[in-house]
Design an enzyme around this catalytic site. Sequence first.
Site, PDB file in Angstrom:
ATOM      1  N   TYR A   1       0.840  -1.209   0.000  1.00 57.96           N
ATOM      2  CA  TYR A   1       0.000   0.000   0.000  1.00 57.96           C
ATOM      3  C   TYR A   1       0.872   1.255   0.000  1.00 57.96           C
ATOM      4  O   TYR A   1       0.719   2.120  -0.876  1.00 57.96           O
ATOM      5  CB  TYR A   1      -0.892  -0.045   1.240  1.00 57.96           C
TER       6      TYR A   1
ATOM      7  N   ARG B   1      -3.095   8.690  16.432  1.00 60.39           N
ATOM      8  CA  ARG B   1      -3.624   8.990  15.100  1.00 60.39           C
ATOM      9  C   ARG B   1      -4.456  10.265  15.230  1.00 60.39           C
ATOM     10  O   ARG B   1      -4.872  10.642  16.325  1.00 60.39           O
ATOM     11  CB  ARG B   1      -4.538   7.860  14.584  1.00 60.39           C
TER      12      ARG B   1
HETATM   13  P1  NAD Z   1     -12.702   1.665   0.754  1.00 59.00           P
HETATM   14  O1  NAD Z   1     -12.002   0.361   0.806  1.00 59.00           O
HETATM   15  O2  NAD Z   1     -13.992   1.805   1.503  1.00 59.00           O
HETATM   16  O3  NAD Z   1     -12.967   2.129  -0.743  1.00 59.00           O
HETATM   17  C1  NAD Z   1     -12.133   1.796  -1.795  1.00 59.00           C
HETATM   18  C2  NAD Z   1     -13.014   1.412  -2.972  1.00 59.00           C
HETATM   19  O4  NAD Z   1     -12.163   1.077  -4.095  1.00 59.00           O
HETATM   20  C3  NAD Z   1     -13.874   0.192  -2.690  1.00 59.00           C
HETATM   21  O5  NAD Z   1     -15.198   0.444  -3.068  1.00 59.00           O
HETATM   22  C4  NAD Z   1     -13.235  -0.903  -3.536  1.00 59.00           C
HETATM   23  O6  NAD Z   1     -14.160  -1.899  -3.926  1.00 59.00           O
HETATM   24  C5  NAD Z   1     -12.675  -0.114  -4.694  1.00 59.00           C
HETATM   25  N1  NAD Z   1     -11.578  -0.788  -5.386  1.00 59.00           N
HETATM   26  C6  NAD Z   1     -10.512  -1.414  -4.851  1.00 59.00           C
HETATM   27  N2  NAD Z   1      -9.707  -1.913  -5.813  1.00 59.00           N
HETATM   28  C7  NAD Z   1     -10.299  -1.582  -7.003  1.00 59.00           C
HETATM   29  C8  NAD Z   1      -9.980  -1.822  -8.347  1.00 59.00           C
HETATM   30  N3  NAD Z   1      -8.870  -2.497  -8.705  1.00 59.00           N
HETATM   31  N4  NAD Z   1     -10.815  -1.362  -9.314  1.00 59.00           N
HETATM   32  C9  NAD Z   1     -11.944  -0.675  -8.977  1.00 59.00           C
HETATM   33  N5  NAD Z   1     -12.308  -0.428  -7.719  1.00 59.00           N
HETATM   34  C10 NAD Z   1     -11.494  -0.871  -6.723  1.00 59.00           C
HETATM   35  O7  NAD Z   1     -11.649   2.765   1.264  1.00 59.00           O
HETATM   36  P2  NAD Z   1     -11.856   4.307   1.549  1.00 59.00           P
HETATM   37  O8  NAD Z   1     -11.600   4.547   2.980  1.00 59.00           O
HETATM   38  O9  NAD Z   1     -13.115   4.780   0.953  1.00 59.00           O
HETATM   39  O10 NAD Z   1     -10.609   4.905   0.748  1.00 59.00           O
HETATM   40  C11 NAD Z   1     -10.776   5.495  -0.529  1.00 59.00           C
HETATM   41  C12 NAD Z   1      -9.420   6.001  -1.016  1.00 59.00           C
HETATM   42  O11 NAD Z   1      -8.880   6.939  -0.074  1.00 59.00           O
HETATM   43  C13 NAD Z   1      -8.365   4.899  -1.176  1.00 59.00           C
HETATM   44  O12 NAD Z   1      -7.603   5.159  -2.318  1.00 59.00           O
HETATM   45  C14 NAD Z   1      -7.523   5.044   0.069  1.00 59.00           C
HETATM   46  O13 NAD Z   1      -6.202   4.614  -0.154  1.00 59.00           O
HETATM   47  C15 NAD Z   1      -7.595   6.534   0.332  1.00 59.00           C
HETATM   48  N6  NAD Z   1      -7.382   6.839   1.743  1.00 59.00           N
HETATM   49  C16 NAD Z   1      -8.364   6.619   2.673  1.00 59.00           C
HETATM   50  C17 NAD Z   1      -8.111   6.890   4.014  1.00 59.00           C
HETATM   51  C18 NAD Z   1      -9.162   6.689   5.072  1.00 59.00           C
HETATM   52  O14 NAD Z   1      -8.877   6.922   6.259  1.00 59.00           O
HETATM   53  N7  NAD Z   1     -10.372   6.297   4.766  1.00 59.00           N
HETATM   54  C19 NAD Z   1      -6.854   7.379   4.410  1.00 59.00           C
HETATM   55  C20 NAD Z   1      -5.884   7.569   3.425  1.00 59.00           C
HETATM   56  C21 NAD Z   1      -6.158   7.316   2.105  1.00 59.00           C
HETATM   57  N1  UDP Z   2      -5.840  -0.523  16.263  1.00 56.45           N
HETATM   58  C1  UDP Z   2      -6.177  -0.959  17.515  1.00 56.45           C
HETATM   59  N2  UDP Z   2      -7.220  -1.829  17.641  1.00 56.45           N
HETATM   60  C2  UDP Z   2      -7.971  -2.243  16.580  1.00 56.45           C
HETATM   61  C3  UDP Z   2      -7.628  -1.773  15.285  1.00 56.45           C
HETATM   62  C4  UDP Z   2      -6.545  -0.919  15.164  1.00 56.45           C
HETATM   63  O1  UDP Z   2      -5.540  -0.614  18.525  1.00 56.45           O
HETATM   64  O2  UDP Z   2      -8.918  -3.023  16.793  1.00 56.45           O
HETATM   65  C5  UDP Z   2      -4.726   0.427  16.122  1.00 56.45           C
HETATM   66  C6  UDP Z   2      -3.709   0.069  15.044  1.00 56.45           C
HETATM   67  O3  UDP Z   2      -2.719  -0.793  15.561  1.00 56.45           O
HETATM   68  C7  UDP Z   2      -3.158   1.447  14.701  1.00 56.45           C
HETATM   69  C8  UDP Z   2      -4.363   2.385  14.898  1.00 56.45           C
HETATM   70  O4  UDP Z   2      -5.279   1.665  15.710  1.00 56.45           O
HETATM   71  O5  UDP Z   2      -2.141   1.809  15.614  1.00 56.45           O
HETATM   72  C9  UDP Z   2      -5.033   2.793  13.600  1.00 56.45           C
HETATM   73  O6  UDP Z   2      -5.305   1.603  12.873  1.00 56.45           O
HETATM   74  P1  UDP Z   2      -6.099   1.590  11.475  1.00 56.45           P
HETATM   75  O7  UDP Z   2      -6.002   0.193  10.963  1.00 56.45           O
HETATM   76  O8  UDP Z   2      -7.453   2.176  11.666  1.00 56.45           O
HETATM   77  O9  UDP Z   2      -5.306   2.609  10.542  1.00 56.45           O
HETATM   78  P2  UDP Z   2      -3.761   2.866  10.221  1.00 56.45           P
HETATM   79  O10 UDP Z   2      -2.895   1.990  11.070  1.00 56.45           O
HETATM   80  O11 UDP Z   2      -3.634   2.563   8.777  1.00 56.45           O
HETATM   81  O12 UDP Z   2      -3.593   4.293  10.565  1.00 56.45           O
END
Ligand code: NAD
Ligand code: UDP
Length: 316
Positions: A147, A213
């Site tokens: 990722y 976070r």
């Molecule tokens: P999510 O998993 O809910 O949504 C991602 C969507 O992309 C899903 O609907 C999935 O089915 C689709 N998808 C995955 N692979 C695909 C492919 N090959 N072709 C077409 N569709 C595909 O995640 P989210 O939280 O909604 O995140 C959306 C975007 O934002 C992602 O790119 C993620 O990396 C980025 N992002 C999210 C967060 C967060 O905290 N939610 C943080 C940082 C970055």
């Molecule tokens: N985490 C936790 N308990 C859970 C899920 C996640 O303590 O049940 C912690 C995880 O280890 C991380 C933080 O929460 O330190 C955020 O995790 P998340 O997977 O939401 O996002 P990311 O690590 O990608 O920021």
Amino acid sequence: MFPRKRVLVTGGSGFLGSHLCARLLHEGHEVLCVDNFFSGSRANVEELMDDRRFELIRHDVTFPLFVEVDEIYNLACPASPVHYQHDPVQTIKTCVHGAINMLGLAKRLGVRIFQASTSEVYGDPEVHPQTEDYRGCVSPIGVRSCYDEGKRCAEALFFAYRRQHGLPVKVGRIFNTYGPRMLPHDGRVVSNFIMQALRNEPVTIYGDGTQTRSFCYVDDLVECMIRLMASPEDFTGPVNMGNPSEFTMLELAETIIELAGSRSGVIFHPLPEDDPRQRRPDISLARKALGWEPAVPLREGLKRTIAYFEEALKRA
Ligand code: NAD
Ligand code: UDP
């Protein structure tokens, strides 16, 4: 009145994508939502289906896509560590091949393209809070690398297309975002804690819970994406998008248990490999360039999210 556009949202039936699609429709645009339903679902966009300006296509962005649109938001990619580590090769393909395909589409059409990048490009940061000029501390071979490095490569591609082809690109580095329509079992901390609290089960803290976070409510994040897309063409980012209020996982657990009126206690589990110790965005650039500031405090956003999960549990 702004002109109506036809907007492509990849990953549009995921958590963030579904909120973005709803917002774009609300603003009067047509939305083409493309998703392969890997971690998203039709249910997330169910209420948009009746709108004739909304179209849903099942498609994997690792394959080329030929459509005619005025703007592209590239969100396709699983975001939860559990999901993106489930099939790491596909995660890299989605980040890299997906970016190449969507950039190729943007280049053919000559349209703006937004990339949903991530705070994970900073890895386990030695600089705190993180500013956009910090280059990160990422393991290229660890379990998160599919990722982190996939998203870093996507950023490299966006800026290569900018330099080589003059493409109008917009790169947003999204920090942890939460809200309604997160999947109850996608393993992310907010959904895990809320589900556990609502069921009065032990809340699972990984490590000692002192890692931090910063959590942004989804409506604030969508507002930032829209502003970035509308910003002057020479503003490309990367720009941090997140809420700078920082919490430990222990504080988050306590707050969720209290707001859910839960009888849950906490239980400690081993910390996953490469789990970043701390994370907080410096959002000076977003404030200055986009006039953006998150408006929803954590407790308020959590209340709304808990209410959503309560309803979802009743329906289940
Ligand atoms: P999510 O998993 O809910 O949504 C991602 C969507 O992309 C899903 O609907 C999935 O089915 C689709 N998808 C995955 N692979 C695909 C492919 N090959 N072709 C077409 N569709 C595909 O995640 P989210 O939280 O909604 O995140 C959306 C975007 O934002 C992602 O790119 C993620 O990396 C980025 N992002 C999210 C967060 C967060 O905290 N939610 C943080 C940082 C970055
Ligand atoms: N985490 C936790 N308990 C859970 C899920 C996640 O303590 O049940 C912690 C995880 O280890 C991380 C933080 O929460 O330190 C955020 O995790 P998340 O997977 O939401 O996002 P990311 O690590 O990608 O920021």
